[in-house]
Design an enzyme around this catalytic site. Structure first.
Site, mmCIF file in Angstrom:
data_model
loop_
_atom_site.group_PDB
_atom_site.id
_atom_site.type_symbol
_atom_site.label_atom_id
_atom_site.label_comp_id
_atom_site.label_asym_id
_atom_site.label_seq_id
_atom_site.Cartn_x
_atom_site.Cartn_y
_atom_site.Cartn_z
ATOM 1 N N ASP A 82 50.801 46.659 13.704
ATOM 2 C CA ASP A 82 51.569 46.593 14.949
ATOM 3 C C ASP A 82 51.735 45.171 15.462
ATOM 4 O O ASP A 82 52.826 44.762 15.875
ATOM 5 C CB ASP A 82 50.883 47.431 16.041
ATOM 6 C CG ASP A 82 50.969 48.920 15.781
ATOM 7 O OD1 ASP A 82 51.902 49.349 15.082
ATOM 8 O OD2 ASP A 82 50.103 49.660 16.291
ATOM 9 N N GLU A 83 50.636 44.411 15.440
ATOM 10 C CA GLU A 83 50.656 43.090 16.063
ATOM 11 C C GLU A 83 51.485 42.078 15.279
ATOM 12 O O GLU A 83 51.873 41.042 15.826
ATOM 13 C CB GLU A 83 49.229 42.562 16.266
ATOM 14 C CG GLU A 83 48.411 42.405 15.009
ATOM 15 C CD GLU A 83 47.663 43.667 14.605
ATOM 16 O OE1 GLU A 83 46.725 43.537 13.797
ATOM 17 O OE2 GLU A 83 48.016 44.760 15.088
ATOM 18 N N GLN A 85 54.393 42.977 13.605
ATOM 19 C CA GLN A 85 55.776 43.430 13.496
ATOM 20 C C GLN A 85 56.785 42.626 14.319
ATOM 21 O O GLN A 85 57.856 42.279 13.797
ATOM 22 C CB GLN A 85 55.870 44.913 13.857
ATOM 23 C CG GLN A 85 55.250 45.828 12.822
ATOM 24 C CD GLN A 85 55.420 47.294 13.170
ATOM 25 O OE1 GLN A 85 56.254 47.663 14.007
ATOM 26 N NE2 GLN A 85 54.627 48.152 12.534
ATOM 27 N N HIS A 107 55.041 54.186 13.442
ATOM 28 C CA HIS A 107 54.367 54.255 14.746
ATOM 29 C C HIS A 107 55.318 53.638 15.765
ATOM 30 O O HIS A 107 55.970 52.631 15.484
ATOM 31 C CB HIS A 107 53.044 53.482 14.691
ATOM 32 C CG HIS A 107 52.254 53.501 15.964
ATOM 33 N ND1 HIS A 107 52.192 54.596 16.807
ATOM 34 C CD2 HIS A 107 51.465 52.553 16.532
ATOM 35 C CE1 HIS A 107 51.402 54.318 17.832
ATOM 36 N NE2 HIS A 107 50.962 53.076 17.688
ATOM 37 N N GLY A 133 47.301 56.532 3.677
ATOM 38 C CA GLY A 133 48.220 56.386 2.563
ATOM 39 C C GLY A 133 47.722 56.966 1.256
ATOM 40 O O GLY A 133 48.489 57.585 0.504
ATOM 41 N N ASP A 190 49.021 58.989 20.296
ATOM 42 C CA ASP A 190 48.271 58.278 19.263
ATOM 43 C C ASP A 190 47.275 57.308 19.891
ATOM 44 O O ASP A 190 46.092 57.286 19.515
ATOM 45 C CB ASP A 190 49.241 57.527 18.353
ATOM 46 C CG ASP A 190 48.543 56.854 17.182
ATOM 47 O OD1 ASP A 190 48.268 57.548 16.201
ATOM 48 O OD2 ASP A 190 48.279 55.639 17.258
ATOM 49 N N GLU A 194 43.024 57.632 19.908
ATOM 50 C CA GLU A 194 42.172 56.553 19.412
ATOM 51 C C GLU A 194 41.171 56.102 20.468
ATOM 52 O O GLU A 194 39.990 55.898 20.173
ATOM 53 C CB GLU A 194 43.037 55.359 18.996
ATOM 54 C CG GLU A 194 43.890 55.595 17.759
ATOM 55 C CD GLU A 194 44.910 54.506 17.532
ATOM 56 O OE1 GLU A 194 45.517 54.491 16.451
ATOM 57 O OE2 GLU A 194 45.109 53.659 18.438
#
Length: 336
Positions: A82-83, A85, A107, A133, A190, A194
């Site tokens: 995420d960080e 992208q 996500h 995965g 999500d 977490e």
């Protein structure tokens, strides 16, 4: 209840003649790329030079820089952390998007929290397998599948839903079922899972139980076994058949203790605290904090991680696991 789509619902694969670029070749990236290729899709991989580049090459893929892959593709699936992208998107993907292309995520974090702002002339959707995965790949190869979520954020072409389902079908998810959601719902649930349960909630509960026993004079080794080691046995039972399967499988004494003591530990005040956590996710407080922390070089992240790794439960656990060679971590623990 969620609407679920299966193989029979994907009557026309609108992506079969399109080129798909998988950006990233980690846990999810390798599974998506290989499953799509096995299903007849034209797949390229976009990476920066490194071990993943070599691995994708070894696996028989045409590998390009991220910019080159994005320029060649009709469908760009971003499977990076995420960080990372936003920076990669702005520098290497956005300049190469064409009208009618598809921008895909696993996500919704960056789109939902405005870190990635797609142009109005591309389709934007997510396809998110509900498993790691290696499981996505293994079950596919065995003829099965891991269920997935899908959501459409932007439908520029009028067929974004069909594209999302075609992609989900390509990785095999329609064999098990694909649940329709939204970027907002996927992202917020999500993050909440977490923070309140899977990572934050469980680690806090485990440490509190361990500390309670040790503070009461019990040996830390026994506290470790009872509060951390045996957790897997219980979680596996819940994973396989829900709470009722776990309760059926444990002793009646354990089940009665569940009934009378569990609600005294996780109380209405706990649920209120969970509500506060959810509110901070919904209003963007958590996202802003994490984004700022990452941009600052993660000083609090690293300091907290170092402190947590020195907790007595970790020290005791490392020694006890030496007695159990059958217990091996799936990934090497190190600095993130």
């Amino acid at each position: 209840m969620a609407k679920v789509y299966y193989e029979k619902d994907v009557t026309v694969n609108v992506l079969k003649e399109k080129k798909v670029a998988i950006i990233g070749y980690g846990s999810q990236g390798h599974a998506h790329a290989q499953n799509l290729r096995d299903n007849g899709f034209d797949v390229v991989v976009g990476l920066r030079k490194g071990k993943s580049w070599d691995k994708a090459n070894e696996d028989g893929f045409s590998v390009y820089t991220v910019a080159e892959a994005a320029e060649k593709a009709d469908v760009v699936m971003i499977l990076l952390p995420d960080e990372l992208q936003p920076e990669v998107y702005e520098a290497e993907i956005a300049p190469n998007l064409q009208a009618g292309n598809s921008l895909v995520f696993a996500h919704g974090f960056n789109v939902h929290f405005d870190q990635v702002k797609p142009p109005a002339n591309v389709d934007v959707f997510l396809v998110a397998p509900k498993g790691p995965g290696h499981l996505v790949r293994r079950t596919f190869a065995e003829g099965g599948a891991v269920p997935a979520l899908f959501a459409v954020y932007q439908d520029a072409t009028g067929v974004a839903t069909e594209k999302a389902l075609s992609y989900a079908d390509g990785i095999g998810a329609t064999r098990a079922g694909v649940l329709e959601t939204t970027f907002k719902e996927e992202t917020e649930t999500d993050l909440f899972g977490e923070q309140a349960v899977l990572c934050g909630g469980v680690t806090a509960l485990v440490k509190a139980g361990f500390e309670t026993l040790v503070d009461a004079g019990y040996q830390p080794e026994l506290a470790y076994f009872e509060c951390l080691h045996e957790l897997k046995l219980i979680v596996d039972l819940m994973y396989e058949g829900g709470l009722e399967n776990m309760r059926y499988s444990v002793s009646d004494t354990a089940q009665w203790g569940d009934f009378v003591s569990g609600p005294r530990v996780v109380t209405e005040d706990t649920k209120k605290a969970m509500g506060a956590v959810l509110a901070e996710i919904q209003d963007g407080t958590f996202a802003r904090g994490w984004i700022a922390e990452h941009k600052a070089g993660r000083p609090n992240f690293h300091a907290t991680n170092e402190k947590e790794n020195k907790h007595e439960i970790e020290v005791v656990g490392r020694k006890l696991r030496e007695m159990m060679p059958f217990v091996q971590p799936r990934v090497k623990v190190g600095v993130k």
